[in-house]
Design an enzyme around this catalytic site. Structure first.
Site, PDB file in Angstrom:
ATOM      1  N   LYS A 172       8.719 -17.752  25.689  1.00  0.00           N
ATOM      2  CA  LYS A 172       8.340 -16.426  26.179  1.00  0.00           C
ATOM      3  C   LYS A 172       7.335 -15.795  25.230  1.00  0.00           C
ATOM      4  O   LYS A 172       7.669 -15.441  24.102  1.00  0.00           O
ATOM      5  CB  LYS A 172       9.562 -15.495  26.279  1.00  0.00           C
ATOM      6  CG  LYS A 172       9.207 -14.190  26.976  1.00  0.00           C
ATOM      7  CD  LYS A 172      10.048 -13.022  26.490  1.00  0.00           C
ATOM      8  CE  LYS A 172       9.330 -11.963  25.714  1.00  0.00           C
ATOM      9  NZ  LYS A 172       8.053 -11.474  26.152  1.00  0.00           N
ATOM     10  N   GLY A 225       8.598 -12.086  15.254  1.00  0.00           N
ATOM     11  CA  GLY A 225       8.375 -10.730  15.768  1.00  0.00           C
ATOM     12  C   GLY A 225       8.825  -9.703  14.755  1.00  0.00           C
ATOM     13  O   GLY A 225       8.939  -9.997  13.562  1.00  0.00           O
ATOM     14  N   GLU A 247      11.307 -15.205  11.900  1.00  0.00           N
ATOM     15  CA  GLU A 247      10.102 -14.899  11.113  1.00  0.00           C
ATOM     16  C   GLU A 247       9.735 -13.462  11.447  1.00  0.00           C
ATOM     17  O   GLU A 247       9.251 -13.188  12.546  1.00  0.00           O
ATOM     18  CB  GLU A 247       8.958 -15.846  11.503  1.00  0.00           C
ATOM     19  CG  GLU A 247       9.281 -17.330  11.349  1.00  0.00           C
ATOM     20  CD  GLU A 247       9.321 -17.800   9.907  1.00  0.00           C
ATOM     21  OE1 GLU A 247       8.835 -17.058   9.022  1.00  0.00           O
ATOM     22  OE2 GLU A 247       9.847 -18.891   9.660  1.00  0.00           O
ATOM     23  N   CYS A 281       1.044 -10.674   9.964  1.00  0.00           N
ATOM     24  CA  CYS A 281       2.256 -10.370   9.190  1.00  0.00           C
ATOM     25  C   CYS A 281       2.024 -10.574   7.701  1.00  0.00           C
ATOM     26  O   CYS A 281       2.753 -10.026   6.885  1.00  0.00           O
ATOM     27  CB  CYS A 281       3.413 -11.221   9.680  1.00  0.00           C
ATOM     28  SG  CYS A 281       3.004 -12.974   9.726  1.00  0.00           S
ATOM     29  N   GLU A 385       6.449  -0.975   7.583  1.00  0.00           N
ATOM     30  CA  GLU A 385       5.398  -1.820   8.157  1.00  0.00           C
ATOM     31  C   GLU A 385       4.601  -1.019   9.194  1.00  0.00           C
ATOM     32  O   GLU A 385       5.155  -0.548  10.181  1.00  0.00           O
ATOM     33  CB  GLU A 385       6.001  -3.062   8.827  1.00  0.00           C
ATOM     34  CG  GLU A 385       4.928  -4.039   9.271  1.00  0.00           C
ATOM     35  CD  GLU A 385       5.473  -5.239  10.048  1.00  0.00           C
ATOM     36  OE1 GLU A 385       6.335  -5.056  10.911  1.00  0.00           O
ATOM     37  OE2 GLU A 385       4.993  -6.360   9.789  1.00  0.00           O
TER      38      GLU A 385
HETATM   39  P1  NDP Z   1       8.452  -7.585  18.727  1.00  0.00           P
HETATM   40  O1  NDP Z   1       9.633  -7.805  17.858  1.00  0.00           O
HETATM   41  O2  NDP Z   1       8.341  -6.315  19.468  1.00  0.00           O
HETATM   42  O3  NDP Z   1       8.332  -8.737  19.825  1.00  0.00           O
HETATM   43  C1  NDP Z   1       8.332 -10.111  19.501  1.00  0.00           C
HETATM   44  C2  NDP Z   1       8.766 -10.894  20.723  1.00  0.00           C
HETATM   45  O4  NDP Z   1      10.142 -10.617  20.991  1.00  0.00           O
HETATM   46  C3  NDP Z   1       8.000 -10.500  21.986  1.00  0.00           C
HETATM   47  O5  NDP Z   1       7.815 -11.631  22.804  1.00  0.00           O
HETATM   48  C4  NDP Z   1       8.961  -9.517  22.620  1.00  0.00           C
HETATM   49  O6  NDP Z   1       8.726  -9.360  23.988  1.00  0.00           O
HETATM   50  C5  NDP Z   1      10.297 -10.189  22.339  1.00  0.00           C
HETATM   51  N1  NDP Z   1      11.473  -9.329  22.434  1.00  0.00           N
HETATM   52  C6  NDP Z   1      11.554  -7.983  22.457  1.00  0.00           C
HETATM   53  N2  NDP Z   1      12.852  -7.587  22.595  1.00  0.00           N
HETATM   54  C7  NDP Z   1      13.601  -8.720  22.633  1.00  0.00           C
HETATM   55  C8  NDP Z   1      15.001  -8.989  22.735  1.00  0.00           C
HETATM   56  N3  NDP Z   1      15.905  -8.013  22.850  1.00  0.00           N
HETATM   57  N4  NDP Z   1      15.421 -10.264  22.721  1.00  0.00           N
HETATM   58  C9  NDP Z   1      14.535 -11.281  22.598  1.00  0.00           C
HETATM   59  N5  NDP Z   1      13.195 -11.090  22.521  1.00  0.00           N
HETATM   60  C10 NDP Z   1      12.736  -9.833  22.523  1.00  0.00           C
HETATM   61  O7  NDP Z   1       7.190  -7.843  17.811  1.00  0.00           O
HETATM   62  P2  NDP Z   1       5.670  -7.572  18.171  1.00  0.00           P
HETATM   63  O8  NDP Z   1       5.316  -8.380  19.383  1.00  0.00           O
HETATM   64  O9  NDP Z   1       5.430  -6.110  18.158  1.00  0.00           O
HETATM   65  O10 NDP Z   1       4.933  -8.267  16.943  1.00  0.00           O
HETATM   66  C11 NDP Z   1       4.670  -7.651  15.742  1.00  0.00           C
HETATM   67  C12 NDP Z   1       5.722  -7.995  14.712  1.00  0.00           C
HETATM   68  O11 NDP Z   1       5.778  -9.401  14.527  1.00  0.00           O
HETATM   69  C13 NDP Z   1       5.414  -7.403  13.351  1.00  0.00           C
HETATM   70  O12 NDP Z   1       6.578  -6.844  12.814  1.00  0.00           O
HETATM   71  C14 NDP Z   1       4.977  -8.598  12.536  1.00  0.00           C
HETATM   72  O13 NDP Z   1       5.176  -8.465  11.164  1.00  0.00           O
HETATM   73  C15 NDP Z   1       5.822  -9.680  13.128  1.00  0.00           C
HETATM   74  N6  NDP Z   1       5.243 -10.992  12.847  1.00  0.00           N
HETATM   75  C16 NDP Z   1       5.867 -11.793  11.939  1.00  0.00           C
HETATM   76  C17 NDP Z   1       5.306 -13.014  11.594  1.00  0.00           C
HETATM   77  C18 NDP Z   1       5.995 -13.928  10.631  1.00  0.00           C
HETATM   78  O14 NDP Z   1       5.639 -15.107  10.611  1.00  0.00           O
HETATM   79  N7  NDP Z   1       6.925 -13.469   9.825  1.00  0.00           N
HETATM   80  C19 NDP Z   1       4.037 -13.469  12.179  1.00  0.00           C
HETATM   81  C20 NDP Z   1       3.491 -12.540  13.144  1.00  0.00           C
HETATM   82  C21 NDP Z   1       4.081 -11.337  13.451  1.00  0.00           C
HETATM   83  P3  NDP Z   1       7.798  -8.134  24.498  1.00  0.00           P
HETATM   84  O15 NDP Z   1       6.529  -8.207  23.766  1.00  0.00           O
HETATM   85  O16 NDP Z   1       7.662  -8.453  25.922  1.00  0.00           O
HETATM   86  O17 NDP Z   1       8.580  -6.902  24.199  1.00  0.00           O
END
Ligand code: NDP
Length: 482
Positions: A172, A225, A247, A281, A385
């Protein structure tokens, strides 16, 4: 553009509810196309397809799966420019960045894991008259959940090792950036990957992502995320004893020691701060500078930031495009205002009304890179962040103080240290509470190395052997020798 569809059991299908969402170009505000607003029934269909494909795929040899990874790398390489354009349109990042980072790395992820698999050998251990063989089996059906900042880059980083180890997949992507995942599915279909090995379900996180994490037959979840979402994923998966890799977010420190060669490193520091509008990130959003060189550093850094070219992501000369959405632009601006309320001074940039970008549509989510100084290193602006083009500058008087400041956040993903003396940088790096430290470089990635964070930045590591470990189960078979 044609609508984005789910990819289930080798076929493109709409959400069973028929509902859709829009995906928007953040540089223009235009709707690019629609994507399915899927739900748990679609996750169920994808998981059933993945489970049906599972035993046949797991029974293929490692050599056969390696060939599939090579074919995927070749096919993505042929589509390099298409991928870069789709990613730039969906995220607002400059086309040059999308080519250099997103399109290239997506190919490299498949190529790397194919070659890594070729070299991989399982260890054996002999003792007490017996030989221990470490046998790997796939987990089964795994769920891959990825964010919007590096859409295909991060998806392929998980798909490649998951396939290599014989798993089938339900993935997803973020609903904000579905285009390149859809393209990957079309590539899977084009090269004839057996149906059901890779399934893609689009939609909202709390609807699709949550259903995946809750699904009892998805036995492993690799999630990249935000930390808040990671907590929900962990709390949902833990009672089912699922394998999870998290991550998560970061608030990384860039530490400039008193002997750093400022005239040589300024472009690297701008890149570390503002690549992808600060939405990586690993970006360094807090720059800690030795007080002996602070004023010199500040002048040079602000001048280098001022040379960035902000604007239309399709222009070759653009070095910074938009942030991901209007909503995110507002979130980032609220942090710039908070920074000022907390006593910070804006050295360059500011909100879109204070520092507008010229000749761009008003519907675009543009922001200028912003540098703040004068904030406490424990302020909210300097510890939460922001995930946008905002950095804060702080000065320290000695290395102990720098270490304490760098570690004064709940996050622990990455950091960088800049010094003429590599040994000194290495020693300093060992004192940082992070999963990754770069010395005199940034985002310099050897894909064999462990990648991941500590504290609120995540649990587990991916990369090289760590990815293979995550995407497999180990059975130790101890055979008594005759
Ligand atoms: P989110 O946590 O909002 O979303 C990440 C993914 O999780 C999306 O596909 C989202 O779907 C999905 N999601 C949301 N709610 C749920 C749930 N309850 N259960 C399962 N999946 C869910 O992150 P962002 O997309 O806003 O990305 C930015 C974040 O990602 C930043 O905090 C960044 O630091 C982090 N990040 C970390 C990295 C690492 O390697 N440590 C690398 C890149 C980013 P939807 O978008 O449809 O809500």
């Amino acid at each position: 553009m044609d609508p984005v569809l789910n990819y289930i059991d080798g076929a493109f299908v709409a959400a069973q509810s028929g509902e859709t969402l829009d995906t928007v170009n953040p540089a223009t505000g235009d709707v690019i196309t629609t994507l399915p607003r899927s739900g748990s029934v679609d996750v169920e269909a994808a998981t059933s397809a993945a489970l049906r494909a599972s035993s046949k795929w797991a029974a293929t040899s490692m050599a056969e799966r390696i060939q599939w990874l090579h074919r995927l790398a070749d096919a993505l390489d042929e589509d390099h420019e298409t991928i870069a354009r789709l990613e730039s349109m969906d995220t607002g990042k400059p086309i040059s960045l999308a080519r250099r980072v997103d399109a290239s790395r997506s190919v490299a992820n498949f190529r790397f894991f194919a070659e890594f698999g070729e070299q991989h050998e399982e260890p054996t251990f002999s003792d007490h008259g017996a030989v221990n063989h470490v046998h790997r089996s796939p987990i089964g059906c795994v769920g891959l959940i990825t964010p919007w900042n590096l859409p295909l880059y991060l998806l392929t980083w998980k798909v490649a090792p998951a396939m290599l180890m014989g798993n089938t997949i339900v993935a997803k992507p973020s609903e904000l950036t579905p285009l390149t995942a859809h393209h990957l599915a079309s590539v899977m279909q084009r090269i004839g990957l057996p149906k059901g090995v890779f399934n893609l379900v689009h939609g909202l996180g709390p609807e699709v992502g949550q259903a995946m994490v809750e699904h009892p037959q998805i036995r492993g979840i690799s999630f990249t995320g935000g930390t808040a979402t990671g907590k929900i994923v962990a709390a949902t998966a833990a009672p089912m004893f699922k394998k999870i890799s998290l991550e998560l977010g970061g608030k990384n420190a860039t530490v400039v020691l008193d002997d750093a060669p400022l005239d040589e490193i300024m472009d690297d520091l701008v890149r570390a701060s503002f690549t992808n509008s600060g939405q990586v990130c690993l970006c360094g959003s807090r720059i800690l500078v030795d007080s002996a060189i602070y004023e010199d550093f500040k002048g040079r850094f602000v001048e280098a930031v001022g040379r960035m070219v902000i604007g239309d992501p399709t222009e070759e000369s653009t070095t910074m495009g938009t942030v991901i959405s209007k909503d995110h632009q507002q979130k980032v601006e609220s942090y710039i205002r908070l920074g000022v309320e907390e006593g910070g001074k804006v050295l360059i940039g500011g909100t879109s009304s204070e520092a507008p970008v010229d000749n761009v549509p008003s519907e675009g989510a543009f922001l200028r890179p912003t540098v703040l100084e004068g904030l406490s290193h424990t302020s909210r602006t300097a510890t939460e962040e922001i995930f946008g083009p905002v950095v804060t500058l702080h000065s320290f008087d000695n290395e102990d103080e720098a270490v304490a400041m760098a570690n004064a956040t709940e996050y622990g993903l990455a950091g960088s240290v800049w010094t003429k003396d590599a040994k000194r940088g290495h020693a300093f790096g060992q004192r940082l509470d992070t999963g990754i430290v770069w010395v005199n470089t940034w985002l310099n990635r050897d894909l064999r190395t462990p990648f991941g964070g500590v504290k609120q930045s995540g649990v587990g590591r991916e990369g090289g052997a760590w990815s293979l470990n995550f995407f497999s189960e180990l059975t130790n078979i101890c055979v008594l020798q005759p």
